[in-house]
Design an enzyme around this catalytic site. Structure first.
Site, PDB file in Angstrom:
ATOM      1  N   THR A  43      16.758  -5.546  47.047  1.00 35.23           N
ATOM      2  CA  THR A  43      17.669  -4.881  46.442  1.00 35.23           C
ATOM      3  C   THR A  43      18.285  -3.520  47.209  1.00 35.23           C
ATOM      4  O   THR A  43      19.404  -3.118  46.388  1.00 35.23           O
ATOM      5  CB  THR A  43      17.075  -4.435  45.074  1.00 35.23           C
ATOM      6  N   LEU A  44      17.921  -3.254  48.195  1.00 31.65           N
ATOM      7  CA  LEU A  44      18.469  -2.279  49.113  1.00 31.65           C
ATOM      8  C   LEU A  44      19.413  -2.481  49.749  1.00 31.65           C
ATOM      9  O   LEU A  44      20.373  -1.489  50.370  1.00 31.65           O
ATOM     10  CB  LEU A  44      17.321  -1.279  49.806  1.00 31.65           C
ATOM     11  N   GLU A  65      10.255   2.142  46.031  1.00 34.83           N
ATOM     12  CA  GLU A  65       8.956   1.031  46.216  1.00 34.83           C
ATOM     13  C   GLU A  65       7.791   1.085  45.834  1.00 34.83           C
ATOM     14  O   GLU A  65       6.823   0.189  45.809  1.00 34.83           O
ATOM     15  CB  GLU A  65       9.209   0.538  47.358  1.00 34.83           C
TER      16      GLU A  65
END
Ligand code: PCA
Length: 157
Positions: free
Chosen positions: A11-12, A84
């Site tokens: 998702t980064l 994270e």
């Protein structure tokens, strides 16, 4: 100032729901270096009821995982560790990445899952994550999650 290379596969990445974390200049510096893939094969799965992408620490299975390499400063690295939840959820480790454009190998940080339910290995293995792929497993952002539901139990053995 010490700089670090980070390989992001989930998702980064650009166009994905947490990309803004790595471009937030109030949190530190980051510079896009290029697209690459892991030299080793890894299972990249989408798990929990919130459809979170995970590279499982089980090299040799799955695909050479595609992602993006960024150069970040210490402050940005710390900021990413918060997202994270390193080291309690994902673990940040070094991994050899091949950068496509330059055809060079580089040691990069990667966030992977060290402890996971063995059945996660049976899930579909992806080579290149997208939150809006044909798989239909749409990522649920934090604000969309139920506070009372402990999704970490879905992955922890
Ligand atoms: N964020 C990190 C790990 C998985 C995720 O969604 C990344 O993009 O690499």
């Amino acid at each position: 100032m010490s700089l670090h290379k980070v390989f992001v596969y989930g998702t980064l990445k650009r166009g994905e729901p947490n990309h803004h974390w790595i471009t937030d200049t109030s949190k530190g510096l980051s510079r896009f270096i290029g697209v690459g893939k892991t030299i080793k094969k890894y299972p990249l799965v989408i798990g929990t009821k919130y459809n979170i992408p995970f590279v499982l620490d089980s090299p040799g299975q799955g695909h050479n995982v595609v992602g993006e390499v960024y150069e970040v400063d210490e402050s940005m690295l710390h900021h990413l560790d918060i997202l994270e939840e390193h080291p309690t959820f994902y673990t940040r480790e070094t991994e050899e990445i091949e950068l496509y454009a330059e055809n060079i190998r580089s040691e990069c940080w990667i966030y992977l899952l060290k402890k996971f339910k063995p059945e996660m290995l049976e899930q579909q293995h992806f080579a290149d994550y997208s939150s809006s792929g044909d798989h239909g497993l749409v990522y649920a952002e934090r604000y969309q999650r139920e506070p009372s539901y402990n999704y970490k139990q879905d992955v922890m053995p």
